[in-house]
Design a protein around this motif. Structure first.
Motif, mmCIF file in Angstrom:
data_model
loop_
_atom_site.group_PDB
_atom_site.id
_atom_site.type_symbol
_atom_site.label_atom_id
_atom_site.label_comp_id
_atom_site.label_asym_id
_atom_site.label_seq_id
_atom_site.Cartn_x
_atom_site.Cartn_y
_atom_site.Cartn_z
ATOM 1 N N LEU A 45 0.916 -1.304 0.102
ATOM 2 C CA LEU A 45 0.015 0.061 0.007
ATOM 3 C C LEU A 45 0.888 1.313 -0.146
ATOM 4 O O LEU A 45 1.754 1.438 0.699
ATOM 5 C CB LEU A 45 -1.110 0.165 1.284
ATOM 6 N N ASP A 46 0.485 2.131 -0.772
ATOM 7 C CA ASP A 46 1.038 3.375 -0.867
ATOM 8 C C ASP A 46 0.614 4.613 -1.378
ATOM 9 O O ASP A 46 -0.413 4.192 -2.293
ATOM 10 C CB ASP A 46 2.657 3.328 -1.735
ATOM 11 N N ALA A 47 0.606 5.901 -1.047
ATOM 12 C CA ALA A 47 -0.022 6.891 -1.630
ATOM 13 C C ALA A 47 0.921 7.691 -2.265
ATOM 14 O O ALA A 47 2.132 7.733 -2.195
ATOM 15 C CB ALA A 47 -0.893 7.922 -0.554
ATOM 16 N N SER A 48 0.495 8.355 -3.606
ATOM 17 C CA SER A 48 1.328 9.277 -4.227
ATOM 18 C C SER A 48 0.611 10.561 -4.953
ATOM 19 O O SER A 48 -0.654 10.539 -5.232
ATOM 20 C CB SER A 48 1.894 8.346 -5.607
ATOM 21 N N VAL A 49 1.279 11.692 -4.890
ATOM 22 C CA VAL A 49 0.871 12.853 -5.450
ATOM 23 C C VAL A 49 0.615 12.700 -6.929
ATOM 24 O O VAL A 49 1.555 12.398 -7.399
ATOM 25 C CB VAL A 49 1.631 13.982 -5.106
ATOM 26 N N VAL A 50 -0.474 13.251 -7.597
ATOM 27 C CA VAL A 50 -0.477 13.548 -8.869
ATOM 28 C C VAL A 50 -0.789 14.921 -9.026
ATOM 29 O O VAL A 50 -1.807 15.360 -8.738
ATOM 30 C CB VAL A 50 -1.493 12.401 -9.337
ATOM 31 N N ILE A 51 0.078 15.532 -9.856
ATOM 32 C CA ILE A 51 0.042 17.326 -10.053
ATOM 33 C C ILE A 51 -0.966 17.360 -10.890
ATOM 34 O O ILE A 51 -1.270 16.751 -12.057
ATOM 35 C CB ILE A 51 1.442 17.496 -10.500
ATOM 36 N N CYS A 52 -2.080 18.276 -10.955
ATOM 37 C CA CYS A 52 -2.965 19.160 -11.630
ATOM 38 C C CYS A 52 -2.364 20.243 -11.918
ATOM 39 O O CYS A 52 -2.016 21.054 -11.234
ATOM 40 C CB CYS A 52 -4.383 18.945 -10.956
#
Length: 464
Positions: A146-153
């Motif tokens: 499990l891991d979270a990641s930033v997706v730039i908009c």
């Protein structure tokens, strides 16, 4: 010196992205296309020319092929001899925008149904689900990372927000299966969602478990790995509670270094007898790295019974981010907690097993080039549907490697698969009332692709 060429636009019978047809056929062979059609049946309009489920699968195939926006469906649409009728961009937009929460649940159930068949097909072809590895040995059972990641908009989108990395966008959380690189689940979240939100970790883990076929979920060990964001007592208690439901599930997560732990580390820093060499992923000794179990020296009452604490220290490499404490003692420290009981491997293996969690960063990196890195709409619900199709695209690539490919192609990243197989050009011919896709015999991977189509044709099909 390159040969001189005269370029004209009058070729006939030539198609590009011919290998991508393999992904479309695999979606049919695994029952995914039909299951998606059933899940999105409510979106079909009277006299509509395109099945919404087929449109969704075509979008997933396009993302697996490296497309980045809905308009990239034109690559498939302009080659009907290979891909058949493909929906227009406005039609695809309508399907994506019409996919609500109930439809999303149906798509997830459809993907789980297809996964069950894929895993059965893998077993029938004599190639069992591969084991994840660490420290030169197989890890028993299944490993979920499990891991979270930033997706730039780069534009204002609904629920996009400033992130903890001082950027702007979304902060989705994912669950990947380390054994096969499958994308089990993902949840789209606002950019300001916390990294250590227990409720989100619980939700994505439950979604991951729902994707695993019952025969595998209940009949073998499952290891859940996460970084320090997964060390909340609520999340670990949830994992422990799952064992009461018949799952043989354990955790291995990072732990933040608190003041009481720093006091322990300062006390044992000059006790060499407590430390043993760490191992790398090939089971060789890791240079300038040592580990020690400190379970008996720290308070573990906030964690489930049987939790063990292992610390790793190493000489900092150039550019390493160190805390003030690490600067003082001269070592970089990292902690892992696990409820793997004694007798199931030395602490060298348990620590290396957890360090292999870093592979999830590669999965997410590849996923961002397979639809997870760009979201097409200002509407949050539409982007959540896009995320589900991106997860499907990642699964199609993983299933292709597990079922149909051998050698280095079976472990290749998406970029290599696209460059060598999916984007290959071919010629369409017709003889004996049969269409033939002819790949240039001089293409180095022509045989690999042809063999993959042959293996696909031999797979057992779902009963309809």
């Amino acid at each position: 010196m390159r040969p001189k060429l005269t370029v004209t636009a009058d070729g006939t019978g030539v198609v590009a992205h011919a290998g991508t047809r393999l992904l479309a056929d695999l979606a049919d062979a695994t029952g995914l296309t039909q299951a998606y059609s059933d899940a999105l049946a409510g979106l079909r309009q009277r006299n509509a020319g395109h099945d919404p489920g087929r449109v969704a699968v075509d979008m997933a195939v396009m993302l697996a092929d490296g497309g980045q926006s809905i308009s990239d469906l034109a690559v498939l649409r302009q080659q009907p001899a290979v891909f058949g009728p493909v929906a227009s961009t406005p039609t695809a937009w309508r399907v994506l925008a019409g996919t609500g929460q109930a439809h999303l649940a149906g798509l997830r159930a459809a993907r789980a149904k297809a996964r069950e068949l894929v895993w059965a097909q893998v077993t029938e072809t004599g190639r069992p689900i591969p084991a994840a590895r660490a420290a030169g040995r197989d890890i028993p059972g299944l490993v979920i990372d499990l891991d979270a990641s930033v997706v730039i908009c780069h534009s204002e989108k609904e629920k996009a927000a400033p992130t903890f990395k001082h950027s702007f966008g979304y902060h989705p959380i994912f669950g990947f299966l380390d054994n096969t690189n499958e994308a089990l689940a993902g949840i789209l979240r606002p950019g300001n969602a916390g990294s250590n939100t227990a409720a989100d970790h619980i939700a994505v883990l439950d979604a991951c478990l729902a994707q695993i076929p019952d025969t595998h979920r209940y009949n073998q060990p499952i290891l859940v790995r996460a970084d320090t964001a997964g060390s909340s007592s609520q999340f670990l208690a949830h994992i422990r509670a799952l064992r009461d439901q018949g799952l043989d599930i354990r955790f291995s997560v990072g732990l933040a270094i608190t003041e009481p732990i720093r006091a322990v580390l300062a006390r044992i820093v000059e006790e060499p007898d407590l430390w043993i060499p760490a191992l790398d992923q090939d089971a060789d000794l890791r240079d300038h790295a040592e580990i020690c179990e400190i379970t008996d020296l720290v308070d573990t009452t906030a964690h489930p019974t049987g939790t063990r604490v292992i610390v790793r220290r190493e000489l900092p490499h150039p550019g390493a981010q160190l805390s003030l404490f690490d600067h003082i003692v001269g070592w970089r420290h990292q902690l892992v907690i696990t409820d793997t009981p004694y007798g199931h491997g030395p602490i060298q293996y348990l620590e290396a097993r957890h360090r292999a969690h870093a592979r999830v960063e590669d999965r997410i990196r590849c996923g961002k080039h397979t639809g997870l890195g760009r979201f097409p709409s200002r509407d949050f619900a539409t982007n959540a549907a896009w995320l589900e199709l991106a997860l499907t695209a990642i699964d199609l690539l993983a299933w292709t490697k597990t079922l149909l490919l051998q050698g280095d192609l079976a472990t290749a990243e998406p970029k290599k698969l696209r460059y060598r197989l999916l984007h290959v050009a071919a010629r369409i011919t017709r003889s004996g009332r049969r269409n033939r896709l002819r790949i240039a015999e001089t293409w180095p991977w022509a045989t690999d692709l042809a063999n993959a189509f042959t293996q696909l044709a031999a797979l057992p099909r779902p009963i309809t």
